[in-house]
Every structure is written in structure tokens, then in C-alpha cells.
Scaffold this active site. Sequence first.
Site, PDB file in Angstrom:
ATOM      1  N   HIS A 116       0.861  -1.186   0.000  1.00  0.00           N
ATOM      2  CA  HIS A 116       0.000   0.000   0.000  1.00  0.00           C
ATOM      3  C   HIS A 116       0.892   1.228   0.000  1.00  0.00           C
ATOM      4  CE1 HIS A 116       1.067   0.181   4.209  1.00  0.00           C
ATOM      5  NE2 HIS A 116       0.592  -1.044   4.394  1.00  0.00           N
ATOM      6  N   GLU A 117       0.258   2.391   0.062  1.00  0.00           N
ATOM      7  CA  GLU A 117       0.982   3.649  -0.041  1.00  0.00           C
ATOM      8  C   GLU A 117       2.077   3.774   1.030  1.00  0.00           C
ATOM      9  OE1 GLU A 117       0.653   5.376  -2.783  1.00  0.00           O
ATOM     10  OE2 GLU A 117       2.122   6.768  -1.948  1.00  0.00           O
ATOM     11  N   GLY A 118       1.856   3.185   2.195  1.00  0.00           N
ATOM     12  CA  GLY A 118       2.883   3.231   3.248  1.00  0.00           C
ATOM     13  C   GLY A 118       4.164   2.561   2.766  1.00  0.00           C
ATOM     14  N   HIS A 119       4.020   1.371   2.172  1.00  0.00           N
ATOM     15  CA  HIS A 119       5.201   0.672   1.639  1.00  0.00           C
ATOM     16  C   HIS A 119       5.859   1.493   0.528  1.00  0.00           C
ATOM     17  CE1 HIS A 119       2.785  -2.967   2.987  1.00  0.00           C
ATOM     18  NE2 HIS A 119       3.933  -3.136   3.622  1.00  0.00           N
ATOM     19  N   GLN A 154       8.925  -2.704  16.462  1.00  0.00           N
ATOM     20  CA  GLN A 154       9.771  -3.502  15.558  1.00  0.00           C
ATOM     21  C   GLN A 154      11.070  -2.742  15.241  1.00  0.00           C
ATOM     22  OE1 GLN A 154       8.320  -5.986  12.143  1.00  0.00           O
ATOM     23  NE2 GLN A 154       8.745  -4.159  10.964  1.00  0.00           N
ATOM     24  N   VAL A 172       2.047   6.543   7.053  1.00  0.00           N
ATOM     25  CA  VAL A 172       1.254   7.130   5.964  1.00  0.00           C
ATOM     26  C   VAL A 172      -0.215   6.822   6.247  1.00  0.00           C
ATOM     27  CG1 VAL A 172       0.812   7.102   3.484  1.00  0.00           C
ATOM     28  CG2 VAL A 172       3.156   6.865   4.344  1.00  0.00           C
ATOM     29  N   ARG A 199      -3.535  -5.110   6.625  1.00  0.00           N
ATOM     30  CA  ARG A 199      -4.670  -5.748   7.316  1.00  0.00           C
ATOM     31  C   ARG A 199      -5.965  -4.946   7.169  1.00  0.00           C
ATOM     32  NH1 ARG A 199      -0.360  -7.610  11.004  1.00  0.00           N
ATOM     33  NH2 ARG A 199      -0.359  -9.893  10.887  1.00  0.00           N
TER      34      ARG A 199
HETATM   35  O1  PAF Z   1       6.946  -5.188   8.991  1.00  0.00           O
HETATM   36  C1  PAF Z   1       6.827  -6.214   8.311  1.00  0.00           C
HETATM   37  O2  PAF Z   1       6.084  -6.260   7.312  1.00  0.00           O
HETATM   38  C2  PAF Z   1       7.586  -7.467   8.704  1.00  0.00           C
HETATM   39  O3  PAF Z   1       7.630  -7.634  10.082  1.00  0.00           O
HETATM   40  C3  PAF Z   1       9.004  -7.539   8.105  1.00  0.00           C
HETATM   41  C4  PAF Z   1       9.891  -6.418   8.627  1.00  0.00           C
HETATM   42  C5  PAF Z   1       8.902  -7.464   6.596  1.00  0.00           C
HETATM   43  C6  PAF Z   1       9.664  -8.871   8.472  1.00  0.00           C
HETATM   44  O4  PAF Z   1       8.960  -9.952   7.972  1.00  0.00           O
END
Ligand code: PAF
Length: 282
Positions: free
Chosen positions: A34-37, A154, A177, A188
Site C-alpha cells: 500500500h501507499e505506506g510501503h 519492531q 502514511v 490488514r
Molecule cells: O513489517 C513487516 O512487514 C515485517 O515484520 C518484516 C519487517 C517485513 C519482516 O517480515
Amino acid sequence: MKILATVEDIKAYSKEMKEAGKVIGLVPTMGALHEGHLTLMRTAKKAADVVIASVFVNPTQFGPNEDFDAYPRQFEADCEKLRSVGVDAVFHPAPQDMYPEGYCTYVNVEGEFTKKLCGGQRPGHFRGVATVVTKLINLARADKAFFGQKDAQQVTVIRRFVDDLNIPVEINMVPIVREDNGLARSSRNAYLSEEEKKAALILSASLAKAHKAYDEGERDVETIKKIVVDSLNTEPMSVIDYVELYSFPALEEIKTVEKASLLAIAVRIGKTRLIDNLILGE
Ligand code: PAF
């Protein structure tokens, strides 16, 4: 864009890029982009010569009753999006290539902070994340890696093991974002019905109330948390998993917000567990 389908493919590609003197940026993802990625990808493009994205739904970070099987997989659509932002290569391995028979090595970050927030509710989750991210950094020979603030805990975990294990990579955190209505972008969100999507707006709205109170001078942790809890409870469909406010990035207990602090929430809307957060005091 190169498709790197195996561990051998990515090893060969990153060796070639390293030998050509390129700065390699890595953006690990689980796909359903999505836009965040895409913001992570654009940030990486600016900071590195070559960007490798990974699309891998990592089995070791899901608990037995979590959504590993249901997690959205849409590799073709993901590739289109990655191409549109100029990603150079995508690594999309099979689980048995990343975890072949006999695999038995894991990275376990043991700090107290791993037991809080999502770590407290998802035992083994960060062990899976730390393991796969270590493998991805090694395979990509990454100079820089990019992660979203939405999973702020994370980022704390990754920074810790990168430091502890002396892994020569720079970790970058990129802001959340949101959709125009405030909902934080998440793979999700695809699980949400129209009605649930409306109900989910209560997450960002509640954080915004806390931000306003902070801007108006409120610094007491319990008071700020109560503002969020009371606001979340006005939405009948929301069930709170946690509302916490810790120092950031250390994730230590605090009584008042004096420096950078993470206000983090996890809320269930129907069957979907959503997280969101805000950094106060920066
Ligand atoms: O943030 C995520 O989507 C996952 O935890 C990652 C960093 C890709 C590791 O699988």
C-alpha cells in the site's frame, strides 16, 4: 525490475551490485503493498543507488492462531506497484528456501522492551522478525534498510540487534502514511468491511485527541492514556488490546512525557487487530 526468486538469485545480484560500488537499500515487506510501503520505497530510492524490496510472508513471526494462512498474497499486483516507484529488484523466496530442512538458528532479542506492546501479546513474534530481517540484510548485503514507524516497536527491536550483533547497516524509520480520513495504511485494512472501516477511524481520532491535549500542555502519562481509552470506548465496535505510552526508542516506563515518547495502541475491530501510534515530545 529484476525478480529474485531464490536465495541464490539475491546472493548473485547483491554481489554484482556491491562489486559495482553501489549503495544498496533494502525494504523488507510481507507484500499486499500500500501507499505506506511505497513511501518506504521512495525514501530508499533517494538514499541508495539500488533498491531491493523483499516480499515474503515470514512464517516464523506468526503465532499458531494468527493470520499466516489468511494474510493477503498478491505478488503480481505488488510487482506493478514496485515497478511504478522504480524499485530495482524484488526478492520473493519460497518459505522452504529461507527455512530449509534442518534450519535451527534464530535471533532472539531479550530486552524487557520485547515483552511489552505487541511483543507481550504475540510471543515469538519478534524472534521471527529479528531472524528474517537478519537473513534479509545479509542476503541483500544492505547498506541501509527502511522500516515504517507504524511498527515502531519492531524498529526498536531491529536497531537493538543490529547494534548488538555489529551488523554494518543503517536503519531508517519512515513516518506513518495515512488515508485522508486518518486511517493508518495497513495490509490488514483489507480485512475490514465498510462498516468496520468507519469504526476503525476511532484509532487515529483517539490519538489526535491525545496529541491535542499534549499540545495544550498535558504531560501526565496516565491522563494521556485515559484520554485515548475513553475516546476508543465511544466506538461500540472497538475492543482495546492495549494503550501504552513509553519512552522512545528505549520503550521504558515513564510517568510524564519529557522527551520522545511513543503512544501506541492496538485495537480489535471485529476480527481484525489494528495498531497505530504517535510519537510525542520530539
Ligand atoms: O513489517 C513487516 O512487514 C515485517 O515484520 C518484516 C519487517 C517485513 C519482516 O517480515
